[in-house]
Design a protein around this motif. Sequence first.
Motif, PDB file in Angstrom:
ATOM      1  N   LEU A  28      -8.565  24.409  39.881  1.00 43.82           N
ATOM      2  CA  LEU A  28      -7.640  25.515  39.642  1.00 43.82           C
ATOM      3  C   LEU A  28      -8.410  26.820  39.436  1.00 43.82           C
ATOM      4  O   LEU A  28      -7.962  27.880  39.887  1.00 43.82           O
ATOM      5  CB  LEU A  28      -6.750  25.209  38.435  1.00 43.82           C
ATOM      6  N   ARG A  29      -9.579  26.755  38.780  1.00 45.11           N
ATOM      7  CA  ARG A  29     -10.392  27.969  38.648  1.00 45.11           C
ATOM      8  C   ARG A  29     -10.869  28.434  40.017  1.00 45.11           C
ATOM      9  O   ARG A  29     -10.884  29.635  40.320  1.00 45.11           O
ATOM     10  CB  ARG A  29     -11.591  27.715  37.726  1.00 45.11           C
ATOM     11  N   TRP A  30     -11.291  27.472  40.859  1.00 42.78           N
ATOM     12  CA  TRP A  30     -11.753  27.811  42.215  1.00 42.78           C
ATOM     13  C   TRP A  30     -10.637  28.538  42.979  1.00 42.78           C
ATOM     14  O   TRP A  30     -10.879  29.556  43.638  1.00 42.78           O
ATOM     15  CB  TRP A  30     -12.145  26.535  42.953  1.00 42.78           C
ATOM     16  N   MET A  31      -9.425  28.025  42.876  1.00 47.27           N
ATOM     17  CA  MET A  31      -8.318  28.631  43.594  1.00 47.27           C
ATOM     18  C   MET A  31      -7.943  29.999  43.016  1.00 47.27           C
ATOM     19  O   MET A  31      -7.579  30.923  43.761  1.00 47.27           O
ATOM     20  CB  MET A  31      -7.115  27.688  43.558  1.00 47.27           C
ATOM     21  N   LYS A  32      -8.025  30.145  41.697  1.00 52.21           N
ATOM     22  CA  LYS A  32      -7.755  31.452  41.093  1.00 52.21           C
ATOM     23  C   LYS A  32      -8.784  32.481  41.555  1.00 52.21           C
ATOM     24  O   LYS A  32      -8.445  33.645  41.817  1.00 52.21           O
ATOM     25  CB  LYS A  32      -7.771  31.339  39.564  1.00 52.21           C
ATOM     26  N   TYR A  33     -10.044  32.044  41.651  1.00 55.35           N
ATOM     27  CA  TYR A  33     -11.091  32.945  42.151  1.00 55.35           C
ATOM     28  C   TYR A  33     -10.801  33.330  43.597  1.00 55.35           C
ATOM     29  O   TYR A  33     -10.856  34.518  43.960  1.00 55.35           O
ATOM     30  CB  TYR A  33     -12.458  32.266  42.051  1.00 55.35           C
ATOM     31  N   ALA A  34     -10.480  32.327  44.443  1.00 58.30           N
ATOM     32  CA  ALA A  34     -10.187  32.602  45.852  1.00 58.30           C
ATOM     33  C   ALA A  34      -9.002  33.556  45.977  1.00 58.30           C
ATOM     34  O   ALA A  34      -8.995  34.461  46.825  1.00 58.30           O
ATOM     35  CB  ALA A  34      -9.909  31.287  46.585  1.00 58.30           C
TER      36      ALA A  34
END
Length: 392
Positions: A28-34
Amino acid sequence: MSSAPTPADIDRDLTVLLPLKGRPEFTLRWMKYADSVRFPFRVLIADGGEDDTGRKVLSNKANFPNVDYEYLRYPYDQTYAEYYSKVVDALSRIETPFVAMADNDDLFVIDGLKLSTEFLCAHPDYSACGGQFGYFWITPSEEYGNQSVLYGKQIDSKWQWNTQSIIEETAAQRIQKQCSSYFYTQYDVQRTEELKSRFETLRDLNLKDLYLAEYLLVFLTGVAGKIKRLDRLYAMRQMNAPQTSSGTHDEKFGDAFERMLAESWSDDFGKFVKAVAAALAEKDGLPTDDARNHVKQCYRCFATHPVVESLLQEPTVTTRMLILIYATRRLVQLGRESVIRKAFHKLYRRVPWISAGATNGTELLTFPSSTYREDFKPIAKFLSQKVQAFDF
């Protein structure tokens, strides 16, 4: 003559594959960053994790409006074989010519991905292209509560100059260069069909050792073509992230030396050598035996560092041992005609208090029994005789 691809074309040529096996909070952090950087490439999430926490959030694309992604839920990856099969299936669904794989604690730099894709588009003799990795650490803070492993005010980072490009013309030269410089390609931009073929090989071999599986992919990439390493930041990886795949594997099977003592390791290594040697023999037109010997020699170079690091942790390996081994090797390198080597050679052989094990560091001094010389005299007398040779 076809025109060069535009930036928009490059964006459509690459898919980033996230083959998940756990840690939904990192996904979820990866997707928020993306989402925050308006990630321009397609993203395919292949979720084989045991925890279903992130499924509801990821299934609703409105949560990440600036990311063009597809979420696929797979059965739990209980074994490496199931994980490799999942990756093959996910790669078969990717329609773009290029793909880059990532763990969910790797945060990509958009320009690094773009430049790598552009390079591969223009250079068909290259099998992979990537940039430099950086690393970051998040200092836990009570202010961030249970998210302190994901976010924090104190972020320490370090740039790592990885390696130069692999530009050798033959496959044998390329994998030799990879091994001498510890060259990894797992996260580079690669050609989708080629990477799928490599994972199909890995799936069919069903290697039990995670590191041999990684080495197989690295070696096969080097056999396939040249590899470009750009002098640009490509991705940042969190070094103090918990529950990594390698950490979990190490906890179960031990360090590099311990893993080589596993019952499955010999079988894995035999499969590894056979597969890489077959690809090398075909690419360079080498005899199979020559290809096998070359792969083994390359692996020996590649595996030396982690094995030595493991051995240094053994209580029987002392500082004195390392000094003696180093000194012995330096003396040997002086050559047989060296006066210094001859002097130490004579000293080693004729002084009874210097142990025979001094050359490998296991023992420096020894104390012969009081009857040692008398006991040895009959043997020495026999060996000094001139005897008539037998006719055969």
